[in-house]
Enzyme design. Structure first.
Site, PDB file in Angstrom:
ATOM      1  CB  THR A  80       0.392 -96.981 -11.214  1.00 61.48           C
ATOM      2  OG1 THR A  80       0.822 -98.128 -11.945  1.00 61.48           O
ATOM      3  CG2 THR A  80      -0.621 -96.261 -12.075  1.00 61.48           C
TER       4      THR A  80
ATOM      5  CE1 TYR B  31      -4.691 -98.350 -11.079  1.00 60.70           C
ATOM      6  CE2 TYR B  31      -2.878 -99.436 -12.237  1.00 60.70           C
ATOM      7  CZ  TYR B  31      -3.394 -98.846 -11.098  1.00 60.70           C
ATOM      8  OH  TYR B  31      -2.617 -98.750  -9.970  1.00 60.70           O
TER       9      TYR B  31
HETATM   10  N1  LIG Z   1      -0.628-103.091  -5.409  1.00 60.77           N
HETATM   11  C1  LIG Z   1       0.206-102.618  -6.342  1.00 60.77           C
HETATM   12  O1  LIG Z   1       1.138-103.308  -6.802  1.00 60.77           O
HETATM   13  C2  LIG Z   1       0.053-101.201  -6.843  1.00 60.77           C
HETATM   14  C3  LIG Z   1       0.908-100.761  -7.869  1.00 60.77           C
HETATM   15  C4  LIG Z   1       0.772 -99.444  -8.322  1.00 60.77           C
HETATM   16  C5  LIG Z   1      -0.160 -98.601  -7.747  1.00 60.77           C
HETATM   17  N2  LIG Z   1      -0.997 -99.068  -6.767  1.00 60.77           N
HETATM   18  C6  LIG Z   1      -1.997 -98.148  -6.200  1.00 60.77           C
HETATM   19  O2  LIG Z   1      -1.932 -98.211  -4.792  1.00 60.77           O
HETATM   20  C7  LIG Z   1      -3.216 -97.971  -4.229  1.00 60.77           C
HETATM   21  C8  LIG Z   1      -3.558 -99.057  -3.229  1.00 60.77           C
HETATM   22  O3  LIG Z   1      -3.526-100.331  -3.881  1.00 60.77           O
HETATM   23  P1  LIG Z   1      -3.876-101.665  -3.078  1.00 60.77           P
HETATM   24  O4  LIG Z   1      -3.176-102.762  -3.766  1.00 60.77           O
HETATM   25  O5  LIG Z   1      -3.658-101.438  -1.635  1.00 60.77           O
HETATM   26  O6  LIG Z   1      -5.442-101.779  -3.385  1.00 60.77           O
HETATM   27  P2  LIG Z   1      -6.619-102.297  -2.433  1.00 60.77           P
HETATM   28  O7  LIG Z   1      -7.748-102.641  -3.351  1.00 60.77           O
HETATM   29  O8  LIG Z   1      -6.130-103.322  -1.478  1.00 60.77           O
HETATM   30  O9  LIG Z   1      -6.981-100.997  -1.615  1.00 60.77           O
HETATM   31  C9  LIG Z   1      -7.768 -99.953  -2.125  1.00 60.77           C
HETATM   32  C10 LIG Z   1      -8.690 -99.486  -1.018  1.00 60.77           C
HETATM   33  O10 LIG Z   1      -9.453 -98.362  -1.487  1.00 60.77           O
HETATM   34  C11 LIG Z   1     -10.805 -98.528  -1.097  1.00 60.77           C
HETATM   35  N3  LIG Z   1     -11.628 -97.776  -2.059  1.00 60.77           N
HETATM   36  C12 LIG Z   1     -11.712 -97.966  -3.403  1.00 60.77           C
HETATM   37  N4  LIG Z   1     -12.568 -97.070  -3.933  1.00 60.77           N
HETATM   38  C13 LIG Z   1     -13.014 -96.298  -2.915  1.00 60.77           C
HETATM   39  C14 LIG Z   1     -13.918 -95.211  -2.840  1.00 60.77           C
HETATM   40  N5  LIG Z   1     -14.568 -94.727  -3.903  1.00 60.77           N
HETATM   41  N6  LIG Z   1     -14.146 -94.643  -1.626  1.00 60.77           N
HETATM   42  C15 LIG Z   1     -13.510 -95.110  -0.513  1.00 60.77           C
HETATM   43  N7  LIG Z   1     -12.663 -96.143  -0.528  1.00 60.77           N
HETATM   44  C16 LIG Z   1     -12.424 -96.737  -1.719  1.00 60.77           C
HETATM   45  C17 LIG Z   1     -11.046-100.026  -1.116  1.00 60.77           C
HETATM   46  O11 LIG Z   1     -12.132-100.438  -0.321  1.00 60.77           O
HETATM   47  C18 LIG Z   1      -9.703-100.553  -0.580  1.00 60.77           C
HETATM   48  O12 LIG Z   1      -9.695-100.674   0.821  1.00 60.77           O
HETATM   49  C19 LIG Z   1      -4.177 -97.885  -5.406  1.00 60.77           C
HETATM   50  O13 LIG Z   1      -4.392 -96.513  -5.678  1.00 60.77           O
HETATM   51  C20 LIG Z   1      -3.422 -98.536  -6.539  1.00 60.77           C
HETATM   52  O14 LIG Z   1      -3.805 -98.009  -7.774  1.00 60.77           O
HETATM   53  C21 LIG Z   1      -0.908-100.347  -6.316  1.00 60.77           C
END
Ligand SMILES: NC(=O)c1ccc[n+]([C@@H]2O[C@H](COP(=O)([O-])OP(=O)(O)OC[C@H]3O[C@@H](n4cnc5c(N)ncnc54)[C@H](O)[C@@H]3O)[C@@H](O)[C@H]2O)c1
Length: 328
Positions: free
Chosen positions: A118, A142
């Site tokens: 990120t 984070y």
């Molecule tokens: N959405 C954004 O704008 C953004 C920006 C930068 C980085 N990210 C990164 O992208 C990734 C996905 O983000 P998102 O928005 O899709 O989040 P999200 O919460 O929709 O998806 C995360 C998924 O991971 C699963 N999860 C979490 N902990 C877990 C564990 N211990 N074991 C198994 N499954 C687990 C959750 O159930 C969920 O389905 C993350 O790593 C986040 O940090 C997202």
């Protein structure tokens, strides 16, 4: 035989779009997810293996069952505000969970690893366009947890030859134009879905967190990237690793920043509806401005973020919003 890819977090927002893109590119995406923030009905494009990153035995079982060519690791907790109040939750799930996954991948001989990092790893560096060589100085737990995982990947490359593509995302937005999957976090903290909810009367007015930032209109500036462009980059990153090109870090953004007020103006134009909002205090951990230098992904991966304009991102998110999938 179809090549399998383990997609951790495949039941979440970005992971579910990645599964669709992987399937379209001829891979079998295997979702590994504990459903802590994800949704089983978002797993539509390949098998589902319920499990937790912290459960090494379960991970070993899944690696042995599918013999994947790569891991795409999306699973994490990702709320900045929560990470400031409960850092242990972030270090345990994100860092120890990722370490467990990385060890399981290496033990299974799966040496290609694509990781969701990120822009929060860069911290608050006012008025700089952040490229991959910028110093990483996270200002929240984070971002610190994600930077630690980047370090683990580098150490595992030195020790065991694990190849990784690390993507540092800026603000991901939009949804599948066919609305098969879309963004749904609970609680939601992202601007565009919050705004669409406010427009549709599904929540109270949108709160603008901070109007006294040193920006032209006083609100924070972010660089938005369409989730479909973002997951296309992941497929390119996977091919990069399969072609033996080695470990590399790529930013994923557009190089253009928009303030909260500008996003509100675009949403009004796209939906043709008023955006009810109120002005509130700053949120702890929020940076003033995060804008990406993304030349590297365009030049080296051949990435073209064609859908990453506010009109398409808000339009696709609005389409998904109107399917009613939102009503969980
Ligand atoms: N959405 C954004 O704008 C953004 C920006 C930068 C980085 N990210 C990164 O992208 C990734 C996905 O983000 P998102 O928005 O899709 O989040 P999200 O919460 O929709 O998806 C995360 C998924 O991971 C699963 N999860 C979490 N902990 C877990 C564990 N211990 N074991 C198994 N499954 C687990 C959750 O159930 C969920 O389905 C993350 O790593 C986040 O940090 C997202």
């Amino acid at each position: 035989m179809t090549k399998c890819v383990i997609v951790t977090g495949g039941a979440g927002y970005i992971g579910s779009h990645a599964c669709k893109a992987l399937r379209a590119a001829g891979y079998e995406p295997v979702t590994f997810d504990n459903l802590s923030t994800g949704w089983e009905d978002a797993v539509k494009f390949g098998p589902f293996e319920k499990g937790d990153l912290l459960d090494r035995a379960r991970l070993d079982e899944v690696f042995a069952k599918y013999n994947p060519v790569a891991v795409m690791h999306f699973a994490a907790f990702s709320q900045v505000g929560e990470s400031m109040k409960d850092p242990a939750k972030y270090w345990r799930n994100n860092v120890i969970g990722s370490l467990t996954l990385i060890e399981a991948a290496v033990a299974a001989g799966c040496m290609n690893f694509v990781f969701s990092s990120t822009c929060a790893t860069y911290g608050d560096q006012d008025n700089v366009v952040l490229d991959e060589e910028s110093v990483q100085l996270p200002i929240n737990s984070y971002g610190a947890s994600k930077r630690a995982i980047e370090d683990i990947l580098e150490n595992f490359e030195q020790a065991f030859g694990l190849n990784s593509v690390i993507f540092r995302y800026f603000n991901v937005a939009g949804g599948d134009p066919e609305a098969e999957v879309g963004e749904f976090h609970q609680p939601e903290t992202h601007l565009i879905p919050l705004m669409l909810d406010a427009i549709a009367g599904k929540r109270d007015a949108l709160t603008i967190f901070g109007t006294d930032y040193v920006t032209p209109d006083g609100t924070c500036i972010r660089d938005y990237v369409h989730v479909c462009d973002l997951v296309d980059a992941h497929v390119l990153g996977l091919k990069w690793l399969e072609d033996g090109k080695g470990s590399r870090v790529f930013n994923l953004g557009t190089g253009k920043g928009f303030s909260v007020r500008e996003v509100i103006d675009h949403s009004r134009a796209v939906t043709n509806m008023e955006v009810p909002y109120v002005e509130g205090d700053r949120r702890p951990g929020d940076c003033t401005k995060l804008v990406s230098g993304s030349e590297r992904a365009i030049k080296e991966l051949g990435w073209s973020p064609d859908r990453s304009n506010l009109t398409e991102m808000i339009g696709d998110a609005w389409k998904w919003h109107q399917t009613g999938h939102y009503e969980k």
